[in-house]
Design a protein around this motif. Structure first.
Motif, PDB file in Angstrom:
ATOM      1  N   THR A 181      48.754  19.995  33.541  1.00  0.00           N
ATOM      2  CA  THR A 181      48.845  20.280  32.221  1.00  0.00           C
ATOM      3  C   THR A 181      48.671  21.794  32.206  1.00  0.00           C
ATOM      4  OG1 THR A 181      48.236  18.202  31.772  1.00  0.00           O
ATOM      5  CG2 THR A 181      48.586  19.750  29.806  1.00  0.00           C
ATOM      6  N   GLN A 192      51.361  23.646  33.428  1.00  0.00           N
ATOM      7  CA  GLN A 192      52.790  23.483  32.491  1.00  0.00           C
ATOM      8  C   GLN A 192      52.437  24.118  31.299  1.00  0.00           C
ATOM      9  OE1 GLN A 192      52.555  19.399  32.472  1.00  0.00           O
ATOM     10  NE2 GLN A 192      54.041  18.910  34.190  1.00  0.00           N
ATOM     11  N   TRP A 193      51.494  24.915  31.098  1.00  0.00           N
ATOM     12  CA  TRP A 193      51.491  25.707  29.623  1.00  0.00           C
ATOM     13  C   TRP A 193      51.480  24.637  28.599  1.00  0.00           C
ATOM     14  CZ3 TRP A 193      52.158  31.108  28.395  1.00  0.00           C
ATOM     15  CH2 TRP A 193      52.147  32.077  29.575  1.00  0.00           C
ATOM     16  N   LEU A 194      50.732  23.569  28.848  1.00  0.00           N
ATOM     17  CA  LEU A 194      50.762  22.689  27.671  1.00  0.00           C
ATOM     18  C   LEU A 194      49.173  22.350  27.199  1.00  0.00           C
ATOM     19  CD1 LEU A 194      53.011  19.558  29.303  1.00  0.00           C
ATOM     20  CD2 LEU A 194      53.793  21.329  27.307  1.00  0.00           C
ATOM     21  N   ASP A 195      48.305  23.090  27.883  1.00  0.00           N
ATOM     22  CA  ASP A 195      46.982  22.958  27.722  1.00  0.00           C
ATOM     23  C   ASP A 195      46.469  23.961  26.537  1.00  0.00           C
ATOM     24  OD1 ASP A 195      44.679  22.077  27.731  1.00  0.00           O
ATOM     25  OD2 ASP A 195      44.151  22.842  29.838  1.00  0.00           O
ATOM     26  N   THR A 201      48.161  25.993  24.959  1.00  0.00           N
ATOM     27  CA  THR A 201      48.881  26.228  23.655  1.00  0.00           C
ATOM     28  C   THR A 201      48.495  24.937  22.716  1.00  0.00           C
ATOM     29  OG1 THR A 201      50.700  24.916  24.795  1.00  0.00           O
ATOM     30  CG2 THR A 201      50.771  27.235  24.762  1.00  0.00           C
ATOM     31  N   ASP A 202      47.724  24.242  22.885  1.00  0.00           N
ATOM     32  CA  ASP A 202      47.214  23.154  21.952  1.00  0.00           C
ATOM     33  C   ASP A 202      46.008  23.394  21.456  1.00  0.00           C
ATOM     34  OD1 ASP A 202      46.642  20.561  20.787  1.00  0.00           O
ATOM     35  OD2 ASP A 202      46.768  19.602  22.751  1.00  0.00           O
ATOM     36  N   SER A 258      42.913  20.927  22.474  1.00  0.00           N
ATOM     37  CA  SER A 258      42.937  20.787  23.898  1.00  0.00           C
ATOM     38  C   SER A 258      41.357  20.793  24.292  1.00  0.00           C
ATOM     39  CB  SER A 258      43.758  21.592  24.790  1.00  0.00           C
ATOM     40  OG  SER A 258      43.325  22.980  25.025  1.00  0.00           O
ATOM     41  N   GLN A 305      57.738  22.513  33.977  1.00  0.00           N
ATOM     42  CA  GLN A 305      58.024  22.663  32.758  1.00  0.00           C
ATOM     43  C   GLN A 305      57.983  23.898  32.128  1.00  0.00           C
ATOM     44  OE1 GLN A 305      56.518  19.115  30.760  1.00  0.00           O
ATOM     45  NE2 GLN A 305      56.776  17.787  32.237  1.00  0.00           N
ATOM     46  N   SER A 356      52.618  32.527  23.316  1.00  0.00           N
ATOM     47  CA  SER A 356      52.272  31.455  24.040  1.00  0.00           C
ATOM     48  C   SER A 356      51.057  32.257  24.879  1.00  0.00           C
ATOM     49  CB  SER A 356      53.230  30.852  24.522  1.00  0.00           C
ATOM     50  OG  SER A 356      54.208  30.327  23.568  1.00  0.00           O
TER      51      SER A 356
END
Length: 549
Positions: free
Chosen positions: A101, A104-107, A109-110, A113, A514, A527
């Motif tokens: 994660t 994937q740059w999903l961490d 940016t949340d 997290s 992703q 981001s």
């Protein structure tokens, strides 16, 4: 201020005294240590510092209410810099500890997290503990001898270190934004609960505070007792060299080029560059000659499957490594000259034994390497590399997998030390600063010392312009510091984006990566800025949703 800051003495000092000083423990239970006891003497304050040293690599639940075993300080934060920047390439799918994660740059940016929350509170715990030492040690109640000066110097250095980490992650980069107006992070000077902070200061104000702190640290260290030498434990302590190295980093990332170069020279003076055998030995101990600072990870307090080596060392006996050998960016590795021994730590011709590899080429049936004309040759190569580097028969192999980080006991779950600062970095800081000053000769001279120690055919004079020098410095940082956590902040400073598909491709899979597969440069892409933890916005009266990045 921060709901997740524990009272300094109970979280840091008590933890340290429990594990370090049985005599102190016998006189008073750790849950009853008073502030007056912990700050009564320089040696007691040194115990708090030891807690900070260990807190750098301990699992976060030991220092943070609501902490989580999945984040163990610098074990995660150091490789995270290369995972976010795209330098550490996942060859297959594996999500232990949210590592996929993160890539994937999903961490970051949340705002909810685990990474965003624990990094924030970890750094502010360091600041609160440093404040407690500074406020007491400088109030005149304890004689200011050389030992106390050493402790004060370390506290100021820690505070600058924590603020640099915070402002580099939770604010726009100094050189690509408007630091006088860009929101930074809150300043905290309190040493007592409830740790009320200021609202978000500007990026400039945070850098001003860091410069003041690191210069103050240096002034204290100049009259302080010396750091113990000759042991990994000694290098976990901060000293004047660490402070100069941190000063060089602060200056480099804010465009104060002359200061950056001069501080880097001062920082590295006592740390000779490693030779080939040391450089290839695995980066697993802070006793290596050019290590200025690092954590000596104590076996009895280890993190095992939460360690830096678990996340990225291909000899570690964990599923993250067995199933997902970490590889170098093929474009970077291919550009390393054959005369440069650093190329040897990337196994370009390792057989792809992983049938789950993201490139779809795993197993003999999918082999594309012309070196292996028969399955027997393919299998023999697998055994050759396994025997040479010590991983187990359950470990997969992959072309371009690295062996830069190697365990002292390969094929085990031993974590080993974490390196934070080396003299090589200081040569590269000096070179970059001189290049930005358009001092071509000065930059070449700094590069020559490092380059000639790594590459038998090295000649920096071919880089005769500022542009050529900067391109080469980026390459040298990519090779020399690969896996040591710098790529994310380097790309922000250089305003470079991420494109795993460009120039033949890095070896990363777009399906796996992703959003992390391609990102515009930081100056036009917010981001790159970590989200402030929602928990902090909810708890801090000086922050609101309008402060969210």
């Amino acid at each position: 201020m921060l709901r997740n800051i524990k009272y300094t003495l109970l979280a840091i000092a008590a933890f340290t005294i429990t594990s370090c000083d049985d005599d102190f423990l016998e006189t008073k239970p750790t849950d009853a240590i008073s502030s007056s006891d912990a700050f009564a003497t320089a040696e007691n304050m040194a115990l708090i510092l030891n807690g900070l040293h260990r807190g750098l690599y301990s699992q976060s639940q030991t220092i943070l209410p609501g902490g989580n075993t999945a984040r163990a300080g610098e074990h995660y934060w150091v490789p995270m810099g290369d995972a976010l920047g795209g330098g550490i390439i996942h060859s297959a799918n594996a999500n232990n500890l949210g590592w996929r994660t993160t890539a994937q740059w999903l961490d970051h940016t949340d705002q909810t997290s685990l990474t965003n929350e624990i990094l924030w509170y970890h750094r502010y715990n360091i600041i609160a503990s440093a404040n407690a030492i500074i406020n007491k040690a400088t109030d005149g109640s304890i004689p200011e001898d050389a030992r106390l000066k050493e402790i004060i110097g370390q506290a100021y250095t820690y505070r600058a270190y924590a603020y640099l980490s915070l402002v580099q992650h939770y604010a726009k980069g100094y050189l690509i934004g408007s630091p006088a107006t860009d929101p930074g992070v809150p300043l905290l000077f309190s040493s007592d609960a409830p740790y009320t902070s200021a609202p978000r200061s500007t990026v400039q104000e945070i850098y001003d505070q860091m410069r003041l702190d690191v210069d103050t640290a240096i002034s204290y260290f100049e009259g302080a007792t010396s750091r113990p030498t000759g042991s990994a434990a000694g290098k976990s302590q901060l000293n004047i060299d660490v402070a100069y190295g941190l000063k060089a980093r602060i200056a480099l990332n804010s465009g104060d080029w002359r200061t950056a170069a001069d501080a880097a020279i001062a920082a590295r003076a006592n740390y000779p560059l490693m030779g080939e055998s040391d450089w290839k030995s695995g980066f697993n101990t802070t006793t290596l000659p050019e290590v200025i600072w690092g954590s000596n990870v104590i076996g009895t307090e280890t993190t095992f499957f939460r360690s830096y080596f678990y996340l990225m060392c291909n000899t570690f006996n964990g599923s993250q490594n067995r199933n997902n050998p970490k590889i170098g960016d093929k474009r970077l590795v291919d550009a390393i000259p054959d005369t440069d021994y650093r190329k040897d730590v990337f196994l370009i011709d390792a057989p792809n034994t992983n049938t789950s590899a993201s490139n779809g080429e795993g197993g003999w049936a999918n082999n594309t390497n012309p070196l292996y004309t028969t399955e027997a040759e393919f299998d023999a190569a697998e055994v050759f590399y396994r025997d040479q580097y010590g991983w187990t028969s359950a470990h997969n192999e992959h072309p371009y997998m690295h062996v830069k980080m190697l365990q002292q006991n390969p094929g085990t779950i031993d974590p080993d030390d974490i390196i934070y600062m080396r003299s090589s970095e200081m040569y590269l800081i000096e070179a970059e600063a001189e290049a930005m000053l358009n001092n071509v000769t000065g930059a070449q001279d700094a590069l020559r010392t490092l380059g000639e120690s790594r590459d038998s055919a090295y000649d920096p004079t071919v880089y005769a312009t500022q542009e050529a020098l900067m391109d080469h410095i980026k390459f040298q940082r990519g090779v020399e510091l690969w896996g040591e956590g710098f790529l994310y902040t380097d790309k922000i400073r250089w305003d470079d984006g991420i494109d795993h598909a460009a120039n033949g491709g890095s070896g990363a899979s777009e399906v796996l990566y992703q959003a992390g597969f391609q990102q515009d440069r930081p100056s036009i892409n917010n981001s790159w800025i970590f989200k402030i933890p929602q928990a902090e916005i909810d708890a801090n009266p000086n922050l609101s949703q309008a402060d969210q990045n």
